[in-house]
Design an enzyme around this catalytic site. Structure first.
Site, PDB file in Angstrom:
ATOM      1  CG  HIS A  21      -1.241   8.998   3.466  1.00 16.55           C
ATOM      2  ND1 HIS A  21      -1.128   7.675   3.898  1.00 16.55           N
ATOM      3  CD2 HIS A  21      -0.840   9.491   4.494  1.00 16.55           C
ATOM      4  CE1 HIS A  21      -0.943   7.224   4.865  1.00 16.55           C
ATOM      5  NE2 HIS A  21      -0.552   8.325   5.561  1.00 16.55           N
ATOM      6  CD  GLU A  64      -1.844   4.104   8.129  1.00 16.88           C
ATOM      7  OE1 GLU A  64      -1.385   4.461   9.271  1.00 16.88           O
ATOM      8  OE2 GLU A  64      -1.922   4.743   6.999  1.00 16.88           O
ATOM      9  CD  GLU A  75      -4.764   7.635   9.771  1.00 15.91           C
ATOM     10  OE1 GLU A  75      -4.359   8.927  10.306  1.00 15.91           O
ATOM     11  OE2 GLU A  75      -4.361   6.580   9.936  1.00 15.91           O
ATOM     12  NE  ARG A  81      -3.221   2.376   2.528  1.00 17.63           N
ATOM     13  CZ  ARG A  81      -3.318   3.457   3.526  1.00 17.63           C
ATOM     14  NH1 ARG A  81      -2.627   3.087   4.796  1.00 17.63           N
ATOM     15  NH2 ARG A  81      -3.984   4.657   3.612  1.00 17.63           N
ATOM     16  CE1 TYR A 107      -0.346   2.427  13.806  1.00 25.32           C
ATOM     17  CE2 TYR A 107      -2.237   3.695  12.747  1.00 25.32           C
ATOM     18  CZ  TYR A 107      -0.903   3.222  12.473  1.00 25.32           C
ATOM     19  OH  TYR A 107      -0.226   3.010  11.077  1.00 25.32           O
ATOM     20  CG  ASN A 134      -5.212   3.464   8.554  1.00 27.58           C
ATOM     21  OD1 ASN A 134      -5.335   2.508   7.930  1.00 27.58           O
ATOM     22  ND2 ASN A 134      -4.787   4.678   8.132  1.00 27.58           N
TER      23      ASN A 134
HETATM   24  O1  IFM Z   1       2.358   7.659  10.091  1.00 29.01           O
HETATM   25  C1  IFM Z   1       1.132   7.569  10.395  1.00 29.01           C
HETATM   26  C2  IFM Z   1       0.425   7.379   9.028  1.00 29.01           C
HETATM   27  O2  IFM Z   1       0.806   8.232   8.025  1.00 29.01           O
HETATM   28  C3  IFM Z   1      -0.931   7.581   9.011  1.00 29.01           C
HETATM   29  N1  IFM Z   1      -1.582   6.861  10.095  1.00 29.01           N
HETATM   30  C4  IFM Z   1      -0.784   6.653  11.414  1.00 29.01           C
HETATM   31  C5  IFM Z   1       0.582   6.470  11.188  1.00 29.01           C
HETATM   32  C6  IFM Z   1       1.322   6.496  12.440  1.00 29.01           C
HETATM   33  O3  IFM Z   1       1.232   7.642  13.241  1.00 29.01           O
END
Ligand code: IFM
Length: 453
Positions: free
Chosen positions: A122, A360, A167, A78, A301, A299
């Site tokens: 992005h 992500e 995002e 990606r 985290y 995405n």
């Molecule tokens: O690095 C970023 C990415 O560009 C977008 N999502 C979160 C990642 C980590 O912060």
């Protein structure tokens, strides 16, 4: 030992990057200035005043980077396309050299048997468009359509996975309200307009991509966190709800045809963000935004625990783990795999996307190479292992998860944090551009090979 966690045969194991974070060559071969070029060239905006002028020099080293992907056995990659490489001033004249770069990259990936998964935006907006109001003005959506048309005409025969924007909430809130991302504005009124235009740009782009790349999958990429109240008090619960509303529902609800969430319209009004109501929403917009898509990219985290410290609040009942590297990454983000299972299940059962990709997921740990040149990033390996297992649990519950992109293929420019935060499974020496497979990458390679672990 037999595999315990086995994934479907055609599962798309991948890794992700983004143009500004890796390409460098910020002013080469006709590329126009982006908002991130302008922002990082403004002293004081980024840690150590780092910038993406050179970054991973991927614009020059892309063949070598495909070599790394091949070595890992990646099924998919990606990446994002830098709009100002294609249309240096946002609209008008197309820069053929920019198109050629991505065309070569795509051919190189296909030759290596790696599925290209392209994101159109992005975060690196042509600065000329920002000078005219950026995402806060509607005309930027027309420019996005023009750009989408140009790039999907050129690559649509070979790229069969397209994500429109990455995002959207981060662009709107961090860029236009909080001022920590480009363009660095601090105006909540502009930020809600920006959010609407980002959504509209997505909706307008979908049919254009379908026209130029007929049998492709099209979707968008939303960030999602596991937002939990620390207690059952109304204050904690409201805080978690609003956080989720801002970062996720404000975007997911319109994309899935539900319009803007009423509680959040009220919330933004109470903050003074909507002095003239939702006057920026024109007739038909919500239908455009709800264009049917083939997948949603998520995405993920970690978890955000909401504890409102007020004297009359309920006793707090839930606490995160202590701040050890095992439970907290260097971004100060909690490592919370169960939130991934929960988020996948929630999105699928609530919004019913046809397919989900984890576009992500990953962790920042700065473990450097040891004296033998090995990078023993045990915490990252553990992070990935527990998150892969968490995704697998969601699949067993019926979630149609089709692929998983580790963030990131290699250490890179981490926005306002500069080069200090390292998310890569490949170590990058930014002085020499040497790349070293970290232990997490070596482990990931075995997962891909065995299709599980
Ligand atoms: O690095 C970023 C990415 O560009 C977008 N999502 C979160 C990642 C980590 O912060």
């Amino acid at each position: 030992m037999a595999n315990k966690t086995v994934f479907p045969k055609d599962f798309l194991w991948g890794a992700a990057t983004a143009s500004y974070q890796i390409e460098g060559a910020w002013d080469k071969h006709g590329k126009g200035e982006s908002t991130w070029d302008r922002f990082t060239h403004t002293p004081g905006k980024i840690k150590n005043n780092d910038n993406g002028d050179v970054a991973n020099d991927h614009y020059r080293l892309w063949k070598k980077d495909i070599g790394l992907m091949k070595k890992l056995g990646l099924k998919a990659y990606r990446f994002s396309i830098a709009w100002p490489r294609i249309l240096p001033t946002g609209s008008g004249k197309v820069n053929q050299k920019g198109i050629d770069f991505y065309s070569r990259l795509v051919d190189g990936l296909l030759d290596a048997n790696i599925t290209p998964f392209a994101t159109l935006f992005h975060w690196d907006l042509p600065q000329t468009l920002e000078d005219e109001g950026g995402w806060a003005v509607r005309s930027t959506t027309d420019a996005f359509v023009e750009y989408t048309d140009a790039i999907t005409r050129a690559l649509g025969d070979r790229v069969k996975h397209w994500a429109t924007l990455n995002e959207l909430s981060v662009v709107a809130w961090l860029g236009y309200e909080m001022g920590v991302h480009a363009p660095g504005l601090k105006d909540i009124k502009l930020s809600v307009r920006a959010a609407h235009h980002l959504l509209l740009a997505h909706g307008l782009a979908v049919p254009v991509i379908r026209r130029n790349s007929p049998d492709a999958e099209v979707g968008t990429v939303l960030n999602i966190g596991w937002k939990v109240p620390a207690s059952k008090s109304t204050m904690d619960m409201d805080s978690a709800r609003i956080d989720d509303g801002r970062w996720f529902r404000w975007f997911a609800d319109p994309v899935y045809g539900r319009g803007y969430p009423a509680d959040m319209v009220e919330h933004f009004s109470s903050l003074g963000a909507l002095p003239n109501g939702m006057d920026f929403v024109q007739e038909g917009d919500m239908k455009v935004i709800a264009a049917p898509t083939d997948f949603v990219g998520l995405n993920y985290y970690g978890r955000n625990l909401h504890r409102v410290d007020a004297p009359d609040n309920d006793p707090q009942i839930d606490f995160p783990f202590p701040k050890t590297p095992e439970h907290w990454t260097e971004m100060d983000w909690e490592n919370y795999p169960d939130g991934l299972t929960g988020s996948l299940a929630r999105v699928y059962f609530d919004y019913q996307p046809r397919k989900i990709y984890i576009t992500e997921n990953g962790a920042s740990y700065s473990t450097p190479p040891d004296e033998k040149g090995n990078v023993l990033d045990v915490h990252r390996t553990n992070y990935l292992k527990t998150h892969f297992a968490a995704a697998h649990r969601a699949m067993q519950a019926g979630v149609p998860l089709a692929g998983y992109f580790v963030w990131s293929l290699m250490d890179n420019f981490e926005w306002s944090f500069g080069y200090g935060q390292r998310f890569g499974i490949v170590w990058v020496n930014f002085e020499t551009q040497e790349r070293i497979l970290k232990d997490s990458a070596k482990w990931y390679k075995t997962v891909i090979k065995k299709n599980g672990f």
